[in-house]
Motif scaffolding. Structure first.
Motif, short mmCIF file in Angstrom:
data_model
loop_
_atom_site.label_atom_id
_atom_site.label_comp_id
_atom_site.label_asym_id
_atom_site.label_seq_id
_atom_site.Cartn_x
_atom_site.Cartn_y
_atom_site.Cartn_z
N UNK A 125 -12.83 33.68 100.02
CA UNK A 125 -12.52 32.39 99.41
C UNK A 125 -11.47 32.61 98.32
N UNK A 126 -10.48 31.75 98.32
CA UNK A 126 -9.39 31.85 97.36
C UNK A 126 -8.15 32.52 97.90
N UNK A 127 -8.29 33.34 98.95
CA UNK A 127 -7.11 33.95 99.57
C UNK A 127 -6.20 32.85 100.11
N UNK A 133 -2.32 27.60 102.83
CA UNK A 133 -3.46 26.95 102.19
C UNK A 133 -4.40 28.01 101.63
N UNK A 134 -5.10 27.71 100.54
CA UNK A 134 -6.14 28.63 100.08
C UNK A 134 -7.40 28.47 100.93
N UNK A 135 -8.11 29.55 101.14
CA UNK A 135 -9.38 29.50 101.87
C UNK A 135 -10.41 28.84 100.94
N UNK A 136 -10.98 27.73 101.41
CA UNK A 136 -11.95 26.97 100.60
C UNK A 136 -13.39 27.37 100.91
N UNK A 137 -13.62 27.88 102.11
CA UNK A 137 -14.96 28.28 102.50
C UNK A 137 -14.92 29.15 103.74
N UNK A 138 -16.03 29.82 104.00
CA UNK A 138 -16.16 30.67 105.19
C UNK A 138 -17.56 30.45 105.73
N UNK A 139 -17.65 30.17 107.04
CA UNK A 139 -18.95 29.96 107.66
C UNK A 139 -18.86 30.30 109.14
N UNK A 154 -12.74 29.88 108.87
CA UNK A 154 -12.22 29.63 107.54
C UNK A 154 -12.06 28.13 107.33
N UNK A 155 -12.49 27.65 106.19
CA UNK A 155 -12.29 26.24 105.84
C UNK A 155 -11.05 26.13 104.99
N UNK A 164 -1.22 35.56 102.89
CA UNK A 164 0.04 35.41 102.16
C UNK A 164 -0.18 35.76 100.71
N UNK A 165 0.83 36.25 100.03
CA UNK A 165 0.69 36.55 98.60
C UNK A 165 0.59 35.28 97.77
#
Length: 72
Positions: free
Chosen positions: A3-5, A34-40, A44-45, A71-72
């Motif tokens: 999350x956050x990547x 986009x930043x990853x908001x969730x993982x389930x 990736x959300x 991405x950086x």
């Protein structure tokens, strides 16, 4: 990934539900970051509201990790 990547969508998943503009939304997101908001369940959300003119958190997609790159 965590999350956050920040990830860039590099491919549209082959099997998307038909109707409701799902395919068009994923295609509009391709090439964007986009930043990853969730993982389930291995997905990736990503919050993608800006694509349809809303606040980011108003719309989200769930995408397989092999359809994105870090991405950086």
């Amino acid at each position: 990934m965590k999350i956050g990547d920040r990830v860039e969508i590099v491919a549209v998943p082959a099997s998307l539900p038909s109707g409701m503009g799902t395919q068009a939304l994923f295609e509009a997101c391709a090439g964007r970051v986009f930043p990853v908001a969730g993982i389930d369940n291995g997905l990736l959300e990503l919050h993608v509201g800006e694509i349809v003119g809303d606040k980011n958190y108003m719309h989200s997609i769930w995408i397989e990790p092999d359809c994105v790159r870090l991405r950086p």
